[in-house]
Structure formats: structure tokens, C-alpha cells
Design a protein around this motif. Structure first.
Motif: not given
Length: 394
Positions: A306-329
Motif C-alpha cells: 500500500e505504501r509503495v502504491e501510494t508513492l508511485l500513484h503520486d508520480v503517475v498523477v503528476t507525470d503525463d507520460r504515465l497513465s495508470s498503476i496496478t498491483v498484484e500480490t
């Protein structure tokens, strides 16, 4: 102290360098140590001999022809040592005491070679043994070769089988450098490096010591690389530590697979740095990274999902070159380490095919010069581990 020293072609490239080599060997003897010497062909002799074979020669004739470089080197060194009052004996294929024997498949006959190396070791207290590098001999007495980097293999192999305290590789570099000194300004010598680190560098272009030679390195003796101009075989250069082990390892904890999508993300400058940097700032370790044309995947401890997903999602929403993030455990990783794995044709197939037959899905495969990492479902880990172990231990 017992030393095996290998002199590369550059370090024997002319008469002055042969004299320098003989001086360094004599200094070891005069200090009361035992030394065996492995000699490569002088300069580019082997290349010149190979280039001269413009006819259809069989392997036996080719081996005899290319052996002439090493046969000349051992005679030069023996004569130079004799001129200094040092007792020395040179050995080449065909001699009764020749140590390195190969079997019908061209592989080193370990037991026979060990026995012969022990005989040579027992003679080091009376004179210097000078052995042709690169060459071997089969049970029928035919000259064979150890292949590319064979002189390095000769030296480290004999260091192992002769119970040497150290193997010293004398070459035209100052040991392992932080970078190519011809390209990188300020490159400096690395004092110590592990076998694992060096083998990975060697398979990717670093010309310090042949990767095949490192397989003979054990914890029981040291290997050091020094420049021929240094003149002292007992100090300086880079020390190679440890030994390379063949391991099949299942990570104890499960991983999370976090994938970020972005159009042609592989070609976007700084994206990987931005993503990994966000994790580094929070002191989060990345177990592995995989990338495709339109995605980047990070494998991290599942507890951090959850911590990593949150940190990387913040990058996704601020960088137009990235579109989405998904997680598999619930991801397991099995690492196969050892030898020259990705450099062996078919090795990936040998690992993956039995898993496919067992209907085990492989999420990812990440390779380096000496390891293969398999990412699979956590529930399949024990069955997959047993299959991989059976493939590589039989």
C-alpha cells in the motif's frame, strides 16, 4: 607461501618485459616462497598463428600450431630465470609430468589433473615450475586447448589443485577499475571485488580475467590481478574475494508486483529514475525491476504494497507520460545462480519448459550474466522449486 602466477601475453610482449617478469619471479623465490608460473603466448603470437591457418586444418593440427606461442614463452622464461641463478623447469603437453588432462569430450579430467598437480606442488621447494597456459592434453597424448581465456583457467585451476595460497594474474591493467580508463576520466583501481561482482562484469565486457577461470576459485586461496609494470607479485592490484556457488534459492517472503503503464515509457527519459527515486527517498528496497515498451514493473516486499502504491500513484498523477498503476500480490521468486547461465544456449528453456508442463505460470523472467530469476504465484512456489532443483541437480 605458495603462489601461482600467470603472465599474460602483454606482460611477455618483448625481451624487456620477459626480463621484468623473470625479475619479479626471482624476487618471490629469494624471499623464500614457492612459485609456479603459467605463461601465455608472447604478445599477439596466438592471433598471428591462427590468422596464418588459411587451409582446412583439423582440430588436432590447429591445437599443435597455436600451442607454439605458449611453448616459446615457457622456454624464454626458463632461460631468463636460469640467467639469474634460479632453478626452473618448463612443462608443455607431451611431457611425462604434464598436469592438465582432458577427457574424450574435451573437458578437464578433474581427478587425474588434481593428482598430477599435486606432484608438481611437491617439487616447488626445489625449483620453479613453468607451465604453458591455455593448453591441455588428452589421455591419448594429443594436445588440446582450454578455449578462450584458457591461460587464466590454467592458473586458477592449478592454484586450486596445488593448494596455493594465492594466484596472481599479471596483465596490462591495474586490476579492476571503477570504469574504462580510456573512456572515463579519473577511473581508479578497486582494491577488492567479489567473484560474483567480477563475473557479472566479465560476462558484460570487462577484460580482466576470463569468466571460465573464476569457476575454479574457492575460499581457500586468493586471486589478485596486478599490472606487469608493478614488478611485485606479492602486493598491489585488485584482490578477488569469495567463491562462486551454484544456488537455487526460494525467497522466504512474498512479493508484490507493481506495474506502471505509459505510452513508450521505455523511451521516455528520466521516468525510471523518477519512479525509483520516489521509493529511494522513503528507504524502500526494490527487489527487482522489469520493463517493457509501455510499462515498468517493480517487485517489492508485499508488506510495503500500500505504501509503495501510494508513492508511485503520486508520480503517475503528476507525470503525463504515465497513465495508470496496478498491483498484484502473492508473488514468489526463485533464483537460479551459478556458472554462465544466460550464456548457455537453451538454459532458459530448460528452466521454463518443465514448469509449463506442470501448468505453472511464470509471471516474469529476469536474467543477469550469472543468474535467472523466476516470478511465479506464491501457491506454486514449492512445486516450482522442486522442479527447478530436479533440473539442475541431476
Amino acid at each position: 607461501m605458495r603462489v601461482v602466477s600467470k603472465f599474460g601475453g602483454t606482460s611477455l610482449g618483448n625481451g624487456n618485459r620477459v626480463n621484468r617478469a623473470a625479475d619479479s619471479i626471482a624476487a618471490v623465490v629469494e624471499q623464500g616462497h614457492e612459485i609456479a608460473v603459467v605463461a601465455s603466448a608472447m604478445g599477439s603470437t596466438t592471433d598471428h598463428l591462427l590468422d596464418s591457418i588459411t587451409f582446412d586444418a583439423d582440430e588436432a593440427d590447429r591445437a599443435e600450431i597455436v600451442s607454439m606461442g605458449e611453448r616459446t614463452s615457457v622456454r624464454m622464461l626458463k632461460a631468463a630465470l636460469s640467467a639469474r641463478g634460479i632453478d626452473a623447469t618448463f612443462l608443455e603437453p607431451g611431457d611425462e609430468e604434464w598436469p592438465i588432462i582432458t577427457n574424450a569430450w574435451g573437458e578437464v579430467d578433474v581427478e587425474e589433473t588434481k593428482a598430477r598437480a599435486k606432484v608438481l606442488a611437491d617439487r616447488l621447494d626445489s625449483d620453479v615450475q613453468i607451465i604453458t597456459g591455455f593448453l591441455a592434453q588428452d589421455h591419448a597424448g594429443n594436445t588440446t586447448t582450454l578455449g578462450r581465456g584458457g591461460s587464466d583457467s590454467t592458473a586458477v585451476m592449478l592454484g586450486n589443485y596445488m593448494d596455493a595460497d594465492e594466484v596472481v594474474i599479471v596483465t596490462d591493467v591495474e586490476g579492476v577499475m571503477t570504469g574504462d580508463p580510456h573512456v572515463v576520466e579519473g577511473a581508479r583501481n578497486v582494491g577488492q571485488i567479489t567473484v560474483d561482482e567480477l563475473r557479472n562484469l566479465s560476462f558484460r565486457g570487462a577484460e580482466v580475467i576470463a569468466p571460465s577461470a573464476l569457476g575454479y576459485k574457492t575460499e581457500e586461496f586468493g586471486v589478485r590481478v596486478v599490472h606487469y609494470q608493478h614488478g611485485d607479485l606479492l602486493s598491489g592490484g585488485t584482490t578477488i574475494e569469495g567463491e562462486f556457488e551454484n544456488l537455487i534459492d526460494l525467497r522466504d517472503e512474498s512479493l508484490a508486483c507493481i506495474t506502471l503503464a505509459g505510452r513508450s515509457v521505455r523511451n521516455q527519459e528520466g521516468v525510471l529514475s523518477q519512479l525509483s527515486g520516489a521509493l529511494a527517498e522513503q528507504e524502500i528496497n526494490i527487489d527487482a525491476v522489469a520493463s517493457g515498451m509501455d510499462s515498468v514493473t517493480f517487485y517489492v516486499d508485499e508488506d510495503l504494497t500500500e505504501r509503495v502504491e501510494t508513492l508511485l500513484h503520486d508520480v503517475v498523477v503528476t507525470d503525463d507520460r504515465l497513465s495508470s498503476i496496478t498491483v498484484e500480490t502473492d508473488i514468489a521468486v526463485i533464483r537460479v545462480t551459478g556458472g554462465e547461465l544466460p550464456n548457455q544456449p537453451g538454459v532458459i528453456s530448460e528452466i521454463v519448459q518443465p514448469l509449463a508442463t506442470a501448468h505453472i505460470n511464470v509471471h516474469d523472467i529476469i536474467t543477469s550474466a550469472t543468474s535467472v530469476a523466476l516470478f511465479i504465484d506464491w501457491d506454486d512456489r514449492e512445486e516450482a522449486l522442486e522442479i527447478v532443483q530436479n533440473e539442475f541437480t541431476h
